[in-house]
Design a protein around this motif. Structure first.
Motif, PDB file in Angstrom:
ATOM      1  N   GLY A 108      -3.294  10.507  -2.091  1.00 30.97           N
ATOM      2  CA  GLY A 108      -4.482   9.899  -2.693  1.00 30.97           C
ATOM      3  C   GLY A 108      -4.180   8.537  -3.274  1.00 30.97           C
ATOM      4  O   GLY A 108      -4.982   7.598  -3.138  1.00 30.97           O
ATOM      5  N   ASN A 109      -3.036   8.406  -3.911  1.00 38.81           N
ATOM      6  CA  ASN A 109      -2.645   7.107  -4.463  1.00 38.81           C
ATOM      7  C   ASN A 109      -2.361   6.088  -3.358  1.00 38.81           C
ATOM      8  O   ASN A 109      -2.658   4.894  -3.513  1.00 38.81           O
ATOM      9  CB  ASN A 109      -1.409   7.285  -5.349  1.00 38.81           C
ATOM     10  N   ARG A 110      -1.825   6.552  -2.238  1.00 35.33           N
ATOM     11  CA  ARG A 110      -1.567   5.640  -1.124  1.00 35.33           C
ATOM     12  C   ARG A 110      -2.882   5.102  -0.533  1.00 35.33           C
ATOM     13  O   ARG A 110      -2.960   3.940  -0.130  1.00 35.33           O
ATOM     14  CB  ARG A 110      -0.749   6.348  -0.036  1.00 35.33           C
ATOM     15  N   ILE A 111      -3.892   5.972  -0.481  1.00 37.16           N
ATOM     16  CA  ILE A 111      -5.207   5.503  -0.030  1.00 37.16           C
ATOM     17  C   ILE A 111      -5.717   4.405  -0.967  1.00 37.16           C
ATOM     18  O   ILE A 111      -6.268   3.391  -0.525  1.00 37.16           O
ATOM     19  CB  ILE A 111      -6.206   6.677   0.022  1.00 37.16           C
ATOM     20  N   ARG A 112      -5.509   4.606  -2.248  1.00 40.20           N
ATOM     21  CA  ARG A 112      -5.986   3.632  -3.233  1.00 40.20           C
ATOM     22  C   ARG A 112      -5.270   2.299  -3.133  1.00 40.20           C
ATOM     23  O   ARG A 112      -5.901   1.234  -3.257  1.00 40.20           O
ATOM     24  CB  ARG A 112      -5.814   4.208  -4.646  1.00 40.20           C
ATOM     25  N   THR A 113      -3.965   2.335  -2.866  1.00 39.90           N
ATOM     26  CA  THR A 113      -3.178   1.105  -2.918  1.00 39.90           C
ATOM     27  C   THR A 113      -3.034   0.402  -1.569  1.00 39.90           C
ATOM     28  O   THR A 113      -2.860  -0.816  -1.531  1.00 39.90           O
ATOM     29  CB  THR A 113      -1.769   1.412  -3.474  1.00 39.90           C
ATOM     30  N   HIS A 114      -3.102   1.146  -0.457  1.00 42.37           N
ATOM     31  CA  HIS A 114      -2.814   0.554   0.845  1.00 42.37           C
ATOM     32  C   HIS A 114      -4.041   0.342   1.722  1.00 42.37           C
ATOM     33  O   HIS A 114      -3.948  -0.343   2.745  1.00 42.37           O
ATOM     34  CB  HIS A 114      -1.808   1.423   1.614  1.00 42.37           C
ATOM     35  N   CYS A 115      -5.164   0.925   1.345  1.00 40.40           N
ATOM     36  CA  CYS A 115      -6.391   0.753   2.137  1.00 40.40           C
ATOM     37  C   CYS A 115      -7.342  -0.165   1.370  1.00 40.40           C
ATOM     38  O   CYS A 115      -7.799   0.191   0.276  1.00 40.40           O
ATOM     39  CB  CYS A 115      -7.063   2.099   2.402  1.00 40.40           C
TER      40      CYS A 115
END
Length: 502
Positions: free
Chosen positions: A470-477
């Motif tokens: 979920g954090n990767r979606i927030r930071t990389h998308c």
């Protein structure tokens, strides 16, 4: 144009324009604008009327007696948090796409037609299934209410004849047949008074539940709340109770299904959803605490919790008010719930998913053909399928629809990086798989008395990975441009944004 719920719905195109789907050989409407006549109060009444029903009248007692004991309020609170999370997503998308179809439209706009078909199937399970379940619950309550006269009238020939008529056996419930048929006939009639009737009975419904909660809290005893989590149920029982409790929150999304008739939907639809969830969650939690405190959980009735609970404490007048009130208000839940199914079928028929017969509109703007077909299916299910077989099945289906709606919010807000065109979709797929695995492992940990360290470690690992994805979606998308702006009839309108979206 007709001002009742029977008027022809419209949908909003991807660019914000209003599309008129009434241009069809079988339709006679000439006005391409749907008359917007539903105020914020009307929308809240529809949401509460479709939501507060068998959840408080049946499930609170059933879950307390069989799954959670006095901790039934925790089950309802956990389910309420999950429902509110999805409700906020519905609030945003209901403002962005104020058209009929609810999750079906959201899935089609963000994930394509195949996903939309799945969402439509889940919504059908919600609308037709829930209406059938509530009708069946009402029929069961009529039988239960009639059985309270047994001691006085058992020798009477008319009483025996009446019991044979309303409870012939073989799993058939004639009372459920009558109430579901009556609801369908009312929708076919397309009466303009349907809005006023919904508002009136929704107000009566809330007043009745408030009375039940207040009276039971007054009669509550602290000794009935101990042990709070019975050893035979454990924490796993509370979680299973939360799964079953979710059925009680189904219905608030019908606000989105009629948003095409709402006044200022961008502003009023989100507010109506949020107000509905606050009212419903408060009533459920207060009622569950009251019932668990009023009667020991071993003695709570699984089918008629509050009336039997008041009789258990010697307050027969309160039991009679509650029993009669339930019989009076549950029919409106059936009416409001099945109301959305023909509209969903209408939208799917316009997209070619269903036959054209579902898109036929008569001279008065009523979806008579679609109502007849959906109503016939509901009547059959309500008459022959017991409530116990419908609860968890409907909850599972609507959980899928809610998940797709939640995903749609992310897809509306986020996009994949230019150099990785499918990164967002891949991360969302992994996120859902890990979420399902984490939920299964957590339930296993809570259900098994002597859980091994390996299961605990897997649960922690899976949950941690879910958060990291979920954090990767927030930071990389990256976010899409101007996510707040919505092209409605008001050029400067601002859409409600769901908080805490990755």
């Amino acid at each position: 144009m007709q001002s009742g719920y029977g008027a022809v719905p419209v949908s909003v195109s991807g660019n914000g324009g209003v599309e008129d789907h009434s241009v069809n050989a079988c339709q006679t409407q000439t006005n391409n604008e749907l008359h917007r006549h539903l105020s914020l109060f009307d929308l809240v009444c529809v949401g509460v009327g479709a939501t507060v029903g068998s959840g408080v009248f049946v499930l609170i007692g059933l879950i307390s007696h069989t799954q959670a004991g006095p901790a039934v309020s925790v089950s309802w609170l956990v389910a309420g948090v999950a429902a509110c999370a999805s409700g906020l997503c519905y609030a945003e998308l209901g403002g962005r796409f104020p058209s009929v179809g609810s999750s079906y439209v959201y899935a089609k706009e963000t994930m394509g037609e195949c996903a939309a078909v799945v969402a439509g199937a889940c919504l059908t399970l919600e609308y037709t299934g829930s209406a059938s379940a509530v009708a069946r619950s009402w029929g069961d309550k009529v039988v239960s209410f009639a059985q309270t006269w047994e001691d006085e009238a058992v020798e009477s020939a008319w009483y025996r004849f009446m019991m044979v008529m309303i409870d012939p056996g073989f799993g058939i419930n004639p009372c459920a047949f009558l109430i579901s048929t009556g609801s369908v006939l009312l929708l076919l009639d397309g009466v303009k008074e349907s809005k006023s009737a919904t508002n009136f009975f929704s107000t009566v419904n809330v007043s009745l539940v408030f009375f039940m909660a207040t009276m039971s809290l007054i009669l509550a005893k602290s000794e009935n709340m101990s042990p709070f989590i019975p050893p035979e149920f454990g924490a796993g029982g509370v979680i299973r109770g939360a799964t079953s409790s979710f059925f009680g929150y189904i219905g608030f999304d019908e606000i989105c299904c009629i948003s095409g008739e709402a006044i200022d939907p961008t502003r009023n639809v989100p507010r109506a959803i949020i107000i509905t969830l606050i009212v419903v969650t408060s009533l459920y939690c207060a009622s569950s605490i009251g019932l668990a405190g009023m009667v020991p959980y071993e003695d709570i009735s699984g089918t008629s919790g509050f009336p039997d609970g008041f009789r258990y404490r010697g307050y027969n007048w309160a039991a009679d008010i509650t029993a009669f009130g339930e019989l009076a208000v549950l029919p409106i839940v059936v009416l409001v719930t099945i109301m959305a199914q023909p509209r969903l079928n209408y939208t799917m028929a316009l997209d070619g998913v269903l036959p054209e017969v579902f898109a036929k509109v008569d001279d008065d703007g009523n979806l008579r053909s679609g109502t007849k077909i959906a109503g016939a299916i509901m009547v059959i299910i309500a008459t022959v399928v017991p409530f116990a077989y419908l609860d968890d099945l409907i909850s599972s289906g609507i959980l899928i629809a809610f998940t797709m709606t939640d995903t749609s919010v992310i897809l509306v807000r986020k996009t994949s990086p230019p150099d990785k065109p499918f990164m967002l979709e891949m991360l969302l797929a992994i996120f859902h798989i890990l979420s399902l695995l984490s939920g299964f492992l957590l339930r296993s940990c809570l259900s098994i008395g002597a859980t091994g360290n390996a299961i605990r470690a897997l649960t922690l690992l899976s949950s941690t990975c879910t958060v990291l994805i979920g954090n990767r979606i927030r930071t990389h998308c990256p976010s899409k441009s101007s996510p707040m702006q919505w092209h409605s009839n008001e050029p400067n309108s601002v859409v409600f944004l769901t908080p805490f979206v990755p």
